[in-house]
Design a protein around this motif. Structure first.
Motif, PDB file in Angstrom:
ATOM      1  N   VAL A   1       0.841  -1.212   0.000  1.00  0.00           N
ATOM      2  CA  VAL A   1       0.000   0.000   0.000  1.00  0.00           C
ATOM      3  C   VAL A   1       0.868   1.251   0.000  1.00  0.00           C
ATOM      4  N   ASP A   2       1.963   1.259   0.786  1.00  0.00           N
ATOM      5  CA  ASP A   2       2.857   2.410   0.808  1.00  0.00           C
ATOM      6  C   ASP A   2       3.470   2.652  -0.577  1.00  0.00           C
ATOM      7  N   ASN A   3       3.832   1.578  -1.285  1.00  0.00           N
ATOM      8  CA  ASN A   3       4.381   1.724  -2.632  1.00  0.00           C
ATOM      9  C   ASN A   3       3.347   2.331  -3.581  1.00  0.00           C
ATOM     10  N   VAL A   4       2.085   1.890  -3.457  1.00  0.00           N
ATOM     11  CA  VAL A   4       1.019   2.434  -4.305  1.00  0.00           C
ATOM     12  C   VAL A   4       0.825   3.917  -4.022  1.00  0.00           C
ATOM     13  N   LYS A   5       0.912   4.318  -2.757  1.00  0.00           N
ATOM     14  CA  LYS A   5       0.752   5.737  -2.421  1.00  0.00           C
ATOM     15  C   LYS A   5       1.851   6.578  -3.075  1.00  0.00           C
ATOM     16  N   ASP A   6       3.087   6.031  -3.111  1.00  0.00           N
ATOM     17  CA  ASP A   6       4.162   6.755  -3.780  1.00  0.00           C
ATOM     18  C   ASP A   6       3.875   6.905  -5.276  1.00  0.00           C
ATOM     19  N   TYR A   7       3.356   5.838  -5.889  1.00  0.00           N
ATOM     20  CA  TYR A   7       3.026   5.906  -7.314  1.00  0.00           C
ATOM     21  C   TYR A   7       1.937   6.954  -7.567  1.00  0.00           C
ATOM     22  N   ILE A   8       0.930   6.982  -6.670  1.00  0.00           N
ATOM     23  CA  ILE A   8      -0.179   7.930  -6.851  1.00  0.00           C
ATOM     24  C   ILE A   8       0.310   9.361  -6.696  1.00  0.00           C
ATOM     25  N   LYS A   9       1.299   9.591  -5.815  1.00  0.00           N
ATOM     26  CA  LYS A   9       1.826  10.941  -5.655  1.00  0.00           C
ATOM     27  C   LYS A   9       2.365  11.474  -6.981  1.00  0.00           C
ATOM     28  N   ILE A  10       3.116  10.610  -7.684  1.00  0.00           N
ATOM     29  CA  ILE A  10       3.669  11.029  -8.970  1.00  0.00           C
ATOM     30  C   ILE A  10       2.553  11.334  -9.967  1.00  0.00           C
ATOM     31  N   GLN A  11       1.521  10.478 -10.002  1.00  0.00           N
ATOM     32  CA  GLN A  11       0.415  10.686 -10.925  1.00  0.00           C
ATOM     33  C   GLN A  11      -0.384  11.940 -10.567  1.00  0.00           C
ATOM     34  N   GLN A  12      -0.493  12.259  -9.269  1.00  0.00           N
ATOM     35  CA  GLN A  12      -1.221  13.462  -8.868  1.00  0.00           C
ATOM     36  C   GLN A  12      -0.462  14.721  -9.273  1.00  0.00           C
TER      37      GLN A  12
END
Length: 637
Positions: free
Chosen positions: A487-498
């Motif tokens: 989940v933490d890795n997904v949050k990092d990915y979403i930060k870049i997309q945001q």
């Protein structure tokens, strides 16, 4: 010679062997230990005579000695142990079978007692009986008329409807009326214990009387009858039970000539017994005390060298304890006879097989010894080929394999150096593969530091987050991780997309489960999140939302990813669902292009969590897509 004498001693002990006889078992263990000790002494003593030492014995003799200790003695010992276990199993099954029958009969007895006790209600609820016992009928005519019309028929009805009742009498407290015998009697005619007269209203009591050696039990049920307001007692109901009341219990036990049966009252006094096994008074009391102290309903005891089954069962309604003692040797006499025949047959078969075994072993070991002698010539610089006779049996196959091995050894010795060089080269390439990710991490870190120095937080944040993503995806050495790290890795990915999509992407997380220690495949969620953002939300002009929810129940962990993107066309959705469910071929998906990422995640989930797990996909074109991961708990990767 020592082994032969001890073997004869074992056969003699076996002839007298009894299951659970600790003394006999101890003797067998001592004899076997004595055999081992004798062999050890022989081996030690022949050290002064090298020609007869154990080390110099032929392989056939060694195999014969091994046969005795590894096969012959263990088989005999295991046979005795197995027989003992089977015998005990038969005893347990026999006792449990009897218990089932006895419990069924006791249930019938309890039912009969309830039927007998219900007779009291017929009298207590009969207004004519209450009026008669209360002395409400003044004239003789009224008393005679009501007794003959209402009361005596009630007695007749109860006696005819219940065969277990031998007779009934009501002892009247008030003696101001006529006495109609045998149904009625005055209270002063009651000859039994005075405590029975003092029974409280509403309480019934079963009383047993001693019959000496007569197995029939004299049972009475007493209950006080109260007036209409139940304020005072006006009579005492005495129901005498027939002697056949306990007969079904005795028949179910099927007492033989080696059985004793005892009936004990609430004070543990014997009120009736059947004695077919002669016992002294002290022995009888000792066995009865053991029966009363049993935690279970039955147990086996050895008494005077005989195994006895002691069963104890209690009738709560009658307040009686029943104890049965039976010598089981008479029941299993056929099994004991078969034991001796079985031991004799096994011993003869073992002796016959021992002779055959020796002949076969000697014919095989000669060629093995020749091959063994040749093998001693082999060293690190000399690999001779065996030139003797090679037959087409297992030993010949062994010899051919040995020759092939010798040839291969020559080849392998020459290739060892080359293999070592290849190993060093592989280590070098592995080191190079490790250098590349570190170079990438260091470069991204340098970019982040420059961006911070230039006051560009977005670039710094994107570089830092991208570095974390690369480190998670490239530096992992295990195929599994915790759901929290995923989940933490997904949050990092979403930060870049945001950062890339700005206000067009709105993300919410709802975690209602314990995910810190829940193990899952590495890189499981990122492909699904990427599909929702890149192929879903990025393809619409309006603001899109991405909702990630994690919850659990007792058997599964659920993860839902819901987006409001472009969705999936119906034809494409049917194809994806069919491949995910296993009803369509995955090659159709490959031909149509795309969708392989979610199929890869689905396959990894099934391999990690089992076939009950997988991905469920729902979508509506131009509305959005819902992807649910169902992960079974307790999976063993």
């Amino acid at each position: 010679m020592v082994l032969l004498l001890d073997a004869m001693a074992i056969r003699f002990v076996l002839s007298a062997y009894k299951p659970n006889d600790n003394g006999v078992q101890l003797i067998i263990i001592v004899i076997i230990f004595k055999q081992v000790l004798s062999v050890y002494k022989v081996v030690c003593s022949v050290k002064l005579k090298p020609a007869f030492s154990y080390q110099n014995l032929s392989i056939v003799k060694k195999m014969a000695i091994g046969y005795i200790f590894i096969i012959f003695i263990p088989i005999i010992s295991f046979g005795l142990f197995l027989y003992n276990q089977n015998y005990n199993s038969f005893l347990e099954e026999y006792a449990q079978g009897r218990q089932k029958i006895v419990n069924q009969v006791l249930n019938n007895v309890n039912l009969s007692t309830v039927q007998i006790e219900s007779a009291y209600q017929l009298f207590q609820n009969n207004s004519n009986t209450i009026a008669y016992l209360s002395g409400n009928y003044r004239s003789d005519f009224e008393q005679v008329s009501n007794f003959l019309t209402y009361i005596r028929p009630l007695f007749s009805y109860i006696l005819s409807s219940n065969q277990m009742i031998d007779g009934m009498t009501i002892y009247m407290e008030q003696q101001n009326g006529m006495i109609f015998r045998p149904e009625m009697a005055r209270m002063d005619e009651f000859k039994l214990d005075e405590s029975i007269k003092k029974l409280p209203l509403g309480i019934g009591k079963w009383i047993t009387f001693t019959n000496g050696s007569n197995p029939d039990i004299n049972l009475h049920y007493f209950h006080k009858i109260g007036n209409r307001n139940f304020e005072q007692d006006i009579g005492l109901l005495d129901i005498k039970v027939t002697s056949n009341f306990i007969k079904p219990l005795l028949e179910s036990l099927n007492l033989n000539s080696k059985s004793n049966f005892y009936v004990l009252d609430q004070d543990n006094k014997v009120i009736s017994h059947i004695q077919k096994i002669p016992l002294s008074k002290d022995s009888e009391m000792a066995l009865l005390n053991q029966a009363l102290q049993l935690n279970a309903k039955y147990a086996y005891h050895t008494f005077n060298g005989n195994k006895m089954l002691i069963e104890s069962f209690y009738s709560d309604s009658l307040k009686l304890q029943f104890v049965m003692m039976e010598q089981v040797d008479t029941v299993f006499i056929g099994i004991k006879k078969n034991k001796y025949i079985l031991v004799l047959i096994v011993a003869l078969l073992l002796l016959l097989l021992s002779g055959i075994y020796y002949l076969i072993a000697s014919s095989i070991t000669k060629r093995i010894l020749k091959l063994s002698k040749h093998m001693r010539q082999v060293d690190e610089n000399h690999f001779p080929i065996y030139r003797g006779e090679i037959n087409k049996d297992e030993v010949g196959h062994l010899t051919s394999s040995y020759n092939a091995m010798i040839r291969r050894m020559d080849e392998l010795v020459n290739t060892v150096h080359r293999s070592e060089m290849l190993r060093k080269e592989s280590a070098y390439l592995m080191m190079q593969a490790q250098i590349k990710p570190h170079f990438l991490y260091n470069t991204l870190e340098s970019i982040r530091m420059i961006a911070e120095a230039n006051d560009d937080p977005e670039v710094a944040e994107m570089s830092y987050t991208l570095g974390k993503l690369f480190r998670y995806s490239l530096s992992g050495t295990k195929n599994e991780t915790s759901l929290r790290e995923e989940v933490d890795n997904v949050k990092d990915y979403i930060k870049i997309q945001q950062i890339r999509l700005a206000d067009r992407l709105k993300v919410t997380f709802e975690i209602d489960a314990a995910i810190d220690n829940f193990q899952c495949p590495h890189y499981m969620l990122q492909p699904i999140i990427e599909n929702s953002i890149v192929h879903g939300i990025a393809n619409v002009r309006k603001q899109g939302s991405l909702s990630i929810r994690i919850w659990e129940d007792s058997a599964f962990m659920f993860i839902s990813v819901v987006d409001t993107g472009i969705g999936i066309e119906e034809e494409r959705l049917v194809l994806l669902q069919g491949v995910l469910n296993g009803t369509m071929d995955v090659h159709r998906l490959q031909k149509s292009g795309g969708g392989l990422g979610i199929m890869n995640v689905n396959d990894r989930v099934k391999m990690f969590f089992g076939e009950r797990s997988g991905i469920q996909l729902e979508s509506k074109f131009h509305e959005g897509t819902t992807c649910i991961l169902k992960l079974a708990k307790g999976a063993t990767p």
